[in-house]
Design an enzyme around this catalytic site. Sequence first.
Site, short mmCIF file in Angstrom:
data_model
loop_
_atom_site.label_atom_id
_atom_site.label_comp_id
_atom_site.label_asym_id
_atom_site.label_seq_id
_atom_site.Cartn_x
_atom_site.Cartn_y
_atom_site.Cartn_z
N LYS A 35 0.81 -1.22 0.00
CA LYS A 35 0.00 0.00 0.00
C LYS A 35 0.85 1.28 0.00
O LYS A 35 0.49 2.27 -0.62
CB LYS A 35 -0.96 0.01 1.19
CG LYS A 35 -2.07 -1.05 1.07
CD LYS A 35 -3.06 -0.97 2.22
CE LYS A 35 -4.07 -2.10 2.16
NZ LYS A 35 -5.09 -2.05 3.20
N ASP A 76 -10.13 2.30 2.24
CA ASP A 76 -10.23 1.74 3.60
C ASP A 76 -10.89 2.76 4.53
O ASP A 76 -11.71 2.40 5.39
CB ASP A 76 -8.84 1.41 4.17
CG ASP A 76 -8.28 0.11 3.60
OD1 ASP A 76 -9.07 -0.77 3.19
OD2 ASP A 76 -7.03 -0.02 3.56
P1 NAP Z 1 0.14 -3.07 10.42
O1 NAP Z 1 0.52 -1.94 9.51
O2 NAP Z 1 1.04 -4.22 10.60
O3 NAP Z 1 -0.20 -2.38 11.86
C1 NAP Z 1 -0.02 -3.01 13.00
C2 NAP Z 1 -0.47 -2.12 14.19
O4 NAP Z 1 -0.81 -3.00 15.21
C3 NAP Z 1 0.61 -1.20 14.72
O5 NAP Z 1 0.02 -0.09 15.33
C4 NAP Z 1 1.28 -2.09 15.77
O6 NAP Z 1 1.91 -1.38 16.82
C5 NAP Z 1 0.08 -2.83 16.32
N1 NAP Z 1 0.45 -4.15 16.80
C6 NAP Z 1 0.80 -5.24 16.06
N2 NAP Z 1 1.04 -6.29 16.84
C7 NAP Z 1 0.86 -5.87 18.12
C8 NAP Z 1 0.96 -6.49 19.40
N3 NAP Z 1 1.31 -7.78 19.52
N4 NAP Z 1 0.71 -5.76 20.48
C9 NAP Z 1 0.36 -4.45 20.37
N5 NAP Z 1 0.24 -3.79 19.20
C10 NAP Z 1 0.48 -4.49 18.09
O7 NAP Z 1 -1.22 -3.70 10.00
P2 NAP Z 1 -2.41 -3.00 9.21
O8 NAP Z 1 -2.24 -3.23 7.76
O9 NAP Z 1 -2.57 -1.61 9.72
O10 NAP Z 1 -3.64 -3.91 9.65
C11 NAP Z 1 -4.06 -4.03 10.98
C12 NAP Z 1 -5.22 -5.01 11.08
O11 NAP Z 1 -6.35 -4.48 10.40
C13 NAP Z 1 -4.94 -6.37 10.39
O12 NAP Z 1 -5.51 -7.39 11.16
C14 NAP Z 1 -5.65 -6.25 9.06
O13 NAP Z 1 -6.05 -7.51 8.55
C15 NAP Z 1 -6.85 -5.41 9.47
N6 NAP Z 1 -7.43 -4.68 8.35
C16 NAP Z 1 -8.74 -4.91 8.08
C17 NAP Z 1 -9.35 -4.23 7.04
C18 NAP Z 1 -10.79 -4.51 6.74
O14 NAP Z 1 -11.25 -4.19 5.64
N7 NAP Z 1 -11.54 -5.04 7.69
C19 NAP Z 1 -8.62 -3.31 6.25
C20 NAP Z 1 -7.29 -3.09 6.57
C21 NAP Z 1 -6.70 -3.78 7.63
P3 NAP Z 1 3.43 -0.82 16.68
O15 NAP Z 1 3.33 0.44 15.87
O16 NAP Z 1 3.89 -0.59 18.07
O17 NAP Z 1 4.20 -1.91 15.96
#
Ligand code: NAP
Length: 310
Positions: free
Chosen positions: A90, A126
Amino acid sequence: MAEPKDVYTIQDLRNWTAATADLEAPARLAVLGDPVAHSRSPQMHQPALLAAGIACRYVRLHIAPEDLREALDRLREADFIGVNVTIPHKNAVFEAVDDMTDVARRIGAVNTVVLDDGQLVGHNTDAPGLRRAVREAFSMDLTDLRIMIVGAGGGAGKAAAVQCAMDHCERLVLVNRTVAKAEALAEELRDLMNAPGRLEGPANRLVAIPWEERAMEREIDQIDLIINATPMGMKRSDPEVVPQRLIDPSHLVYDMVYSPARTRLMANAEAEGAKAANGLGMLLWQGVFAFEFWFNREAPVEAMRSGLGT
Ligand code: NAP
């Protein structure tokens, strides 16, 4: 006539006509990611194309980061209508497009590309997808809510936060394990949170805190909507996104995770008498808005919804 392969590759894209010659309609839409085999996007877009009477196949393209630039050029050659973009591309696609919307620019990430006369135009659906999903799940608009986003350091968290700020929500609390990322995002959003008609200034309405129980406890009684934008909840062994004891019946809980369909956060919220919804609605509505950008016409939402099985 054959069904499309589960996943196509850069090698296929280099000779797209031959690679897709056995399909009954040209493959001119795709989701592009690495990995991508799990993507549910074809499940909603193919029924939408069928319902709209558009002779086109929607496929999955597995593209490694080092092949991304070439893949985008090949999409032009193969006369694609557009693509959806998923992890990890992205941000890289944001850098590569020829033009983009203000929302995508604010978020710094592109999840939908429209090919317009060979130009790549980037969108981020999104953010409005989340807004629409929240409205559908809770009959409430972001603008009227005090919102806590857990996972404000990731791409989905940033998209959510930008949408909340653009909608001038009542209050925005950004929570992140790495608090510096939430603080930086709060700084970026400060001007957007300034809205005519709000009594309090942005300083009181926009807060960044660490992902710690005590810090969340201090804020949560002034919160209506809790959004999980972390991947926590996908695995049984994951810790609680928000401790159950902090959730009360007045809270609305939106979990972006949709697999499993009922996450631990949702189960905890419902056990406390709060309303909760999973991320399938956001997945649906980001797809609806993508379809509408590609075809400039209303998307067949119910065909997409039943394709997703919601
Ligand atoms: P990402 O960029 O990897 O973001 C991860 C975020 O989660 C960061 O803020 C990270 O904190 C935090 N995090 C990860 N593991 C953690 C842990 N063990 N403990 C505490 N904080 C943690 O992921 P993303 O692309 O933003 O997606 C996030 C989630 O949203 C995923 O599950 C994805 O599938 C979902 N999603 C859903 C949709 C939908 O249409 N429903 C759309 C987009 C995303 P740090 O900054 O401290 O690392």
